[in-house]
Every structure is written in C-alpha cells, then in structure tokens.
Design a protein around this motif. Structure first.
Motif, PDB file in Angstrom:
ATOM      1  N   ARG A 154       0.853  -1.189   0.000  1.00 24.05           N
ATOM      2  CA  ARG A 154       0.000   0.000   0.000  1.00 24.05           C
ATOM      3  C   ARG A 154       0.886   1.235   0.000  1.00 24.05           C
ATOM      4  O   ARG A 154       1.980   1.239   0.568  1.00 24.05           O
ATOM      5  CB  ARG A 154      -0.946   0.024   1.198  1.00 24.05           C
ATOM      6  CG  ARG A 154      -0.292   0.140   2.564  1.00 24.05           C
ATOM      7  CD  ARG A 154      -1.297   0.565   3.656  1.00 24.05           C
ATOM      8  NE  ARG A 154      -2.488  -0.239   3.663  1.00 24.05           N
ATOM      9  CZ  ARG A 154      -2.682  -1.298   4.441  1.00 24.05           C
ATOM     10  NH1 ARG A 154      -1.735  -1.658   5.300  1.00 24.05           N
ATOM     11  NH2 ARG A 154      -3.804  -1.981   4.391  1.00 24.05           N
TER      12      ARG A 154
ATOM     13  N   ASP B 163      -1.205   7.374   0.286  1.00 21.54           N
ATOM     14  CA  ASP B 163      -2.630   7.121   0.055  1.00 21.54           C
ATOM     15  C   ASP B 163      -2.895   5.655   0.388  1.00 21.54           C
ATOM     16  O   ASP B 163      -2.909   4.796  -0.493  1.00 21.54           O
ATOM     17  CB  ASP B 163      -2.996   7.425  -1.393  1.00 21.54           C
ATOM     18  CG  ASP B 163      -4.489   7.297  -1.665  1.00 21.54           C
ATOM     19  OD1 ASP B 163      -5.227   6.894  -0.743  1.00 21.54           O
ATOM     20  OD2 ASP B 163      -4.908   7.576  -2.800  1.00 21.54           O
ATOM     21  N   PRO B 164      -3.098   5.334   1.660  1.00 17.57           N
ATOM     22  CA  PRO B 164      -3.210   3.937   2.091  1.00 17.57           C
ATOM     23  C   PRO B 164      -4.335   3.150   1.440  1.00 17.57           C
ATOM     24  O   PRO B 164      -4.319   1.916   1.495  1.00 17.57           O
ATOM     25  CB  PRO B 164      -3.427   4.065   3.612  1.00 17.57           C
ATOM     26  CG  PRO B 164      -2.831   5.391   3.968  1.00 17.57           C
ATOM     27  CD  PRO B 164      -3.120   6.272   2.798  1.00 17.57           C
ATOM     28  N   GLU B 165      -5.293   3.825   0.831  1.00 19.33           N
ATOM     29  CA  GLU B 165      -6.364   3.104   0.142  1.00 19.33           C
ATOM     30  C   GLU B 165      -5.885   2.502  -1.177  1.00 19.33           C
ATOM     31  O   GLU B 165      -6.530   1.599  -1.722  1.00 19.33           O
ATOM     32  CB  GLU B 165      -7.547   4.043  -0.112  1.00 19.33           C
ATOM     33  CG  GLU B 165      -8.219   4.555   1.158  1.00 19.33           C
ATOM     34  CD  GLU B 165      -8.770   3.426   2.009  1.00 19.33           C
ATOM     35  OE1 GLU B 165      -9.425   2.527   1.445  1.00 19.33           O
ATOM     36  OE2 GLU B 165      -8.531   3.437   3.229  1.00 19.33           O
ATOM     37  N   ARG B 166      -4.768   3.008  -1.677  1.00 18.95           N
ATOM     38  CA  ARG B 166      -4.228   2.538  -2.950  1.00 18.95           C
ATOM     39  C   ARG B 166      -3.213   1.437  -2.698  1.00 18.95           C
ATOM     40  O   ARG B 166      -2.222   1.637  -1.986  1.00 18.95           O
ATOM     41  CB  ARG B 166      -3.578   3.692  -3.717  1.00 18.95           C
ATOM     42  CG  ARG B 166      -4.486   4.879  -3.963  1.00 18.95           C
ATOM     43  CD  ARG B 166      -5.573   4.543  -4.955  1.00 18.95           C
ATOM     44  NE  ARG B 166      -5.049   4.304  -6.283  1.00 18.95           N
ATOM     45  CZ  ARG B 166      -4.795   5.275  -7.166  1.00 18.95           C
ATOM     46  NH1 ARG B 166      -4.991   6.550  -6.849  1.00 18.95           N
ATOM     47  NH2 ARG B 166      -4.345   4.999  -8.364  1.00 18.95           N
ATOM     48  N   GLN B 167      -3.451   0.286  -3.311  1.00 21.24           N
ATOM     49  CA  GLN B 167      -2.565  -0.857  -3.128  1.00 21.24           C
ATOM     50  C   GLN B 167      -2.273  -1.505  -4.482  1.00 21.24           C
ATOM     51  O   GLN B 167      -2.972  -1.262  -5.477  1.00 21.24           O
ATOM     52  CB  GLN B 167      -3.196  -1.888  -2.181  1.00 21.24           C
ATOM     53  CG  GLN B 167      -3.472  -1.359  -0.787  1.00 21.24           C
ATOM     54  CD  GLN B 167      -3.926  -2.454   0.160  1.00 21.24           C
ATOM     55  OE1 GLN B 167      -3.539  -3.618   0.029  1.00 21.24           O
ATOM     56  NE2 GLN B 167      -4.758  -2.084   1.137  1.00 21.24           N
TER      57      GLN B 167
END
Length: 264
Positions: free
Chosen positions: A122, A126-130
C-alpha cells in the motif's frame, strides 16, 4: 499514484567471475538503487549474503523473499521496496513447477528449481491505494519450462488480481527474447492452453527496439532483451529504459537493470 519499477538480475556470487565477482560489484549495485530510487525492485540470483550486503548499504529499503530451496538456501527472487513510499501488506512465494506449493520439484526439464515471489503493497501517501508485485526468473535451458512457467505465472497472478481487485506488476529475467513464445504469451500475442494474457510489456511503449539487457560483463547495446517489466491493463506506462551505467569502471552485473515508470 506514480511508481517506479526495476528488474535487476544481480548475478550470483562466484569467484570464477574474478574481477567481476560480487565482492567488487556490491557497492555498484547499491549505487544503482540509490541513484534511480525504484519504488519496488524485483531482483534475481541474490544469495542471502548478497542481500544482506545490499540491506546494509540501503537502509531506506527492505526486502522480502526466500531462496528457491526454501528459507535462505540458494538464489532468491527478492523484492526490494522503499520503506518511505510503500508498506508491505502481505507476501508469498511458489514454485514454477507441477507442484507450485512444494515440495521442491523441477518440472518440464528445468535445470534449477524456479520460483516466483510476490508482495502486496500500500502507498503510504494514500493507504487506500494498493498493488501486487510478482517477480520471477524463468529457466535458462528448457523452452518447455519457460512456456509452462509463463503460463503458471499468468494463472496465479490473474487469480490473485481478480480476488483482491488490485493492479499487478510482473518483473523478471525471463531468459527469453521478445519473439519467444513465453514472452509472446505474456504479451497477449499468443494463446496457450486456452488462456490469453492481458498483461502489457513496458518495452512496447518505446518508439524503437530496447536493445540488449544481458551482456556477460561485456557491455554494449546491440541485441534484444531478456529482462522485462509487465503490468495489468489498469496500469499506465509513462516510461521505460535499460540502464547501462558503469560504476567505478565496472558493470554492476552481467545484466543491465531495467527501470519503468507507471501510474497505478
């Protein structure tokens, strides 16, 4: 998110390489990492001690992977990653064989055990993007092993991608030039066993031929690559180059590293 991806066959340590053995090259390999700062880098042929050498010189990186005989035994397909850019979520490894989960097995005429290491990351910004990163090294002697290995890679990474719904990168020393059926399959140009890959090859964004990537410490550009960076169709390539730098007069490896840029 922008990401830079490297594939780099490190050339295993052997005294028979004399002045090109790892003892003289390790600082140069670390310099390439520090100079080009890949977000993730799929490496091949790294022995445990070699990877420790790089870790000591590159504190901004961490790596995952095991040897192709398990644990720290034999060559690794280690994945390095920048700790300030991405966080490791999960990782795993399987054999390119008729028994991917093990036990150790050489299949399809391969001369060595062959593996693929994968990691899920990740982005810290932007922790939502992996994303997923698969890294491998196909067999150098058996064409059947290269074709079956590429088919198994596609099967595993596509199933993984469908399950977690993330973009995927694939790096590796494929021991095959672009017109080889193993590469044609990964490029989606050739169907195999009823399957067709949807991966894209970063080289196909270039206006001309990429040139040589394996040079036996002799250097040069004329020829064709055997080292590649692929991605799923939801990844947009923004650039790719084969790095032909010398460091302190030496080539860091008998392969040139390949660096690609993409937007995920």
């Amino acid at each position: 998110m922008e990401v830079s991806i490297m594939t780099f066959n490190l050339r295993f340590h052997t005294e028979t390489d004399e002045g090109n053995c790892w003892t003289y090259r390790k600082d140069g390999v670390a310099d390439i990492f520090a100079r080009y700062r890949p977000t993730v880098a799929g490496t091949q042929e790294g022995l445990s001690g070699m990877l420790d050498d790089l870790q000591q010189r590159l504190p901004e990186y961490a790596w995952v992977g095991e040897g192709r005989k398990g644990g720290s035994e034999c060559e690794h397909n280690a994945i390095f990653y920048r700790k300030d850019e991405v966080q490791l979520v999960d990782w795993g490894q399987f054999w390119l064989s008729e028994q991917p989960a093990g036990p150790l097995e050489k299949s399809w005429g391969a001369t060595h055990y062959r593996i693929s290491t994968w990691a899920q990351f990740r982005f810290k910004a932007d922790p939502e993007r992996q994303f997923l990163h698969y890294n491998t090294h196909l067999d150098h002697s058996s064409q059947l092993a290269r074709e079956k290995g590429s088919r198994l890679l596609w099967e595993r990474l596509e199933a993984h991608r469908s399950r977690v719904r993330l973009p995927v990168l694939l790096t590796g020393d494929m021991n095959a030039e672009p017109d080889n059926p193993a590469i044609a399959f990964l490029r989606g140009q050739l169907e195999a066993d009823g399957a067709r890959s949807t991966l894209t090859d970063a080289y196909l964004t270039l206006p001309g031929e990429p040139g040589l990537s394996f040079h036996c410490f002799r250097g040069g550009e004329e020829g064709r690559p055997i080292d590649y960076v692929f991605a799923s169709p939801d990844v947009a390539w923004t650039g790719v180059r084969i790095i032909r730098d010398r460091v302190n007069g030496l080539y860091p490896s008998d392969h040139y590293p390949v660096l690609a840029q993409a937007v995920l």
